[in-house]
Motif scaffolding. Structure first.
Motif, mmCIF file in Angstrom:
data_model
loop_
_atom_site.group_PDB
_atom_site.id
_atom_site.type_symbol
_atom_site.label_atom_id
_atom_site.label_comp_id
_atom_site.label_asym_id
_atom_site.label_seq_id
_atom_site.Cartn_x
_atom_site.Cartn_y
_atom_site.Cartn_z
ATOM 1 N N SER A 197 0.866 -1.262 0.011
ATOM 2 C CA SER A 197 -0.086 -0.101 0.022
ATOM 3 C C SER A 197 0.734 1.413 -0.018
ATOM 4 O O SER A 197 0.468 2.070 -0.576
ATOM 5 C CB SER A 197 -0.750 0.159 1.090
ATOM 6 N N PRO A 198 1.716 1.613 0.771
ATOM 7 C CA PRO A 198 2.711 2.710 0.742
ATOM 8 C C PRO A 198 3.225 3.119 -0.494
ATOM 9 O O PRO A 198 3.490 3.913 -1.112
ATOM 10 C CB PRO A 198 3.681 2.188 1.963
ATOM 11 N N GLY A 199 3.811 1.720 -1.271
ATOM 12 C CA GLY A 199 4.628 2.001 -2.633
ATOM 13 C C GLY A 199 3.528 2.347 -3.418
ATOM 14 O O GLY A 199 3.665 3.295 -4.418
ATOM 15 N N ILE A 200 2.214 1.624 -3.681
ATOM 16 C CA ILE A 200 1.134 1.885 -4.552
ATOM 17 C C ILE A 200 0.807 3.551 -4.514
ATOM 18 O O ILE A 200 0.488 4.195 -5.261
ATOM 19 C CB ILE A 200 0.200 1.161 -4.538
ATOM 20 N N PHE A 201 0.540 4.013 -3.087
ATOM 21 C CA PHE A 201 0.136 5.390 -2.839
ATOM 22 C C PHE A 201 1.117 6.342 -3.267
ATOM 23 O O PHE A 201 0.755 7.239 -4.032
ATOM 24 C CB PHE A 201 -0.249 5.417 -1.354
ATOM 25 N N GLY A 202 2.343 6.047 -3.080
ATOM 26 C CA GLY A 202 3.262 7.093 -3.371
ATOM 27 C C GLY A 202 3.536 7.325 -4.706
ATOM 28 O O GLY A 202 3.484 8.213 -5.380
ATOM 29 N N LEU A 203 3.721 5.988 -5.613
ATOM 30 C CA LEU A 203 3.898 6.081 -6.813
ATOM 31 C C LEU A 203 2.630 6.737 -7.590
ATOM 32 O O LEU A 203 2.657 7.443 -8.485
ATOM 33 C CB LEU A 203 4.288 4.788 -7.419
ATOM 34 N N GLY A 204 1.502 6.183 -7.071
ATOM 35 C CA GLY A 204 0.016 6.613 -7.815
ATOM 36 C C GLY A 204 -0.150 7.918 -7.653
ATOM 37 O O GLY A 204 -0.431 8.594 -8.534
ATOM 38 N N PHE A 205 0.047 8.420 -6.367
ATOM 39 C CA PHE A 205 -0.221 9.668 -6.101
ATOM 40 C C PHE A 205 0.563 10.755 -6.755
ATOM 41 O O PHE A 205 0.180 11.804 -7.311
ATOM 42 C CB PHE A 205 -0.591 10.057 -4.566
ATOM 43 N N LEU A 206 1.932 10.503 -6.417
ATOM 44 C CA LEU A 206 2.841 11.607 -7.249
ATOM 45 C C LEU A 206 2.571 11.562 -8.784
ATOM 46 O O LEU A 206 2.748 12.586 -9.386
ATOM 47 C CB LEU A 206 4.077 11.062 -6.771
ATOM 48 N N THR A 207 2.641 10.342 -9.356
ATOM 49 C CA THR A 207 2.481 10.166 -10.818
ATOM 50 C C THR A 207 1.111 10.899 -11.179
ATOM 51 O O THR A 207 1.022 11.768 -12.286
ATOM 52 C CB THR A 207 2.208 8.797 -11.317
ATOM 53 N N GLY A 208 0.119 11.000 -10.608
ATOM 54 C CA GLY A 208 -1.404 11.396 -10.591
ATOM 55 C C GLY A 208 -1.014 13.116 -10.582
ATOM 56 O O GLY A 208 -1.596 13.695 -11.567
ATOM 57 N N ILE A 209 -0.202 13.385 -9.829
ATOM 58 C CA ILE A 209 -0.037 14.914 -9.554
ATOM 59 C C ILE A 209 0.428 15.379 -10.796
ATOM 60 O O ILE A 209 0.477 16.336 -11.154
ATOM 61 C CB ILE A 209 0.665 15.408 -8.153
ATOM 62 N N ALA A 210 1.712 14.473 -11.124
ATOM 63 C CA ALA A 210 2.512 15.169 -12.422
ATOM 64 C C ALA A 210 1.623 15.202 -13.767
ATOM 65 O O ALA A 210 1.864 16.177 -14.083
ATOM 66 C CB ALA A 210 3.574 14.200 -12.621
ATOM 67 N N LEU A 211 0.666 14.177 -13.718
ATOM 68 C CA LEU A 211 -0.133 14.278 -14.812
ATOM 69 C C LEU A 211 -1.121 15.318 -14.759
ATOM 70 O O LEU A 211 -1.302 16.082 -15.998
ATOM 71 C CB LEU A 211 -0.777 12.924 -15.112
#
Length: 148
Positions: free
Chosen positions: A79-93
């Motif tokens: 969960s922490p990895g998915i949250f960090g990667l997904g959320f930050l990628t979403g912000i970049a997009l």
């Protein structure tokens, strides 16, 4: 506490799709408004302006792909990895879609009165797209290191 960690994992899984779609929506809207204004002032080349207005939609496509790559069973371990990667990628997009919409609107406004600069006026929009591609590619590569 465990349920909160699991919830963040779910949030991170769908963040690239949601945030990328929001960025694309606002970016296309901004560029689309510029295209509508240009259509009133020119006699031809309507398709060119509409095509440029659609350029920010790519962030939503990148978000869909990243969400599909992150899709897996959510556990306390991943969960922490998915949250960090997904959320930050979403912000970049999200931010890329907004910025690309502004760049596309400027390209449309510049090229409506000087058609010969149409191609070069798209360079800033392409540069912004490049940062979205960076986030997209790194998300795909880094997702392999998140436990299944």
């Amino acid at each position: 506490m465990d349920s909160m960690i699991l919830s963040l994992g779910w949030l991170g899984m769908y963040a690239p799709l949601a945030l990328g779609a929001v960025g694309s929506m606002f970016g296309c809207a901004r560029a689309g408004m510029a295209a509508c204004g240009a259509l009133v002032e020119v006699e031809s080349g309507f398709g060119r302006f509409i095509a440029v207005a659609a350029m920010p939609s790519s962030q939503a496509i990148f978000g869909v792909v990243v969400t599909m790559v992150l899709r897996r069973d959510i556990t306390l371990l991943n969960s922490p990895g998915i949250f960090g990667l997904g959320f930050l990628t979403g912000i970049a997009l999200l931010l890329s879609g907004l910025a690309q919409g502004s760049a596309c609107a400027s390209a449309i406004n510049a090229s409506k009165s000087k058609l010969e600069i149409f191609g070069i006026s798209l360079a800033p929009a392409a540069l912004v797209e490049g940062f979205a591609v960076f986030a997209f590619v790194f998300a795909l590569v880094l997702s392999a290191s998140i436990p299944k």
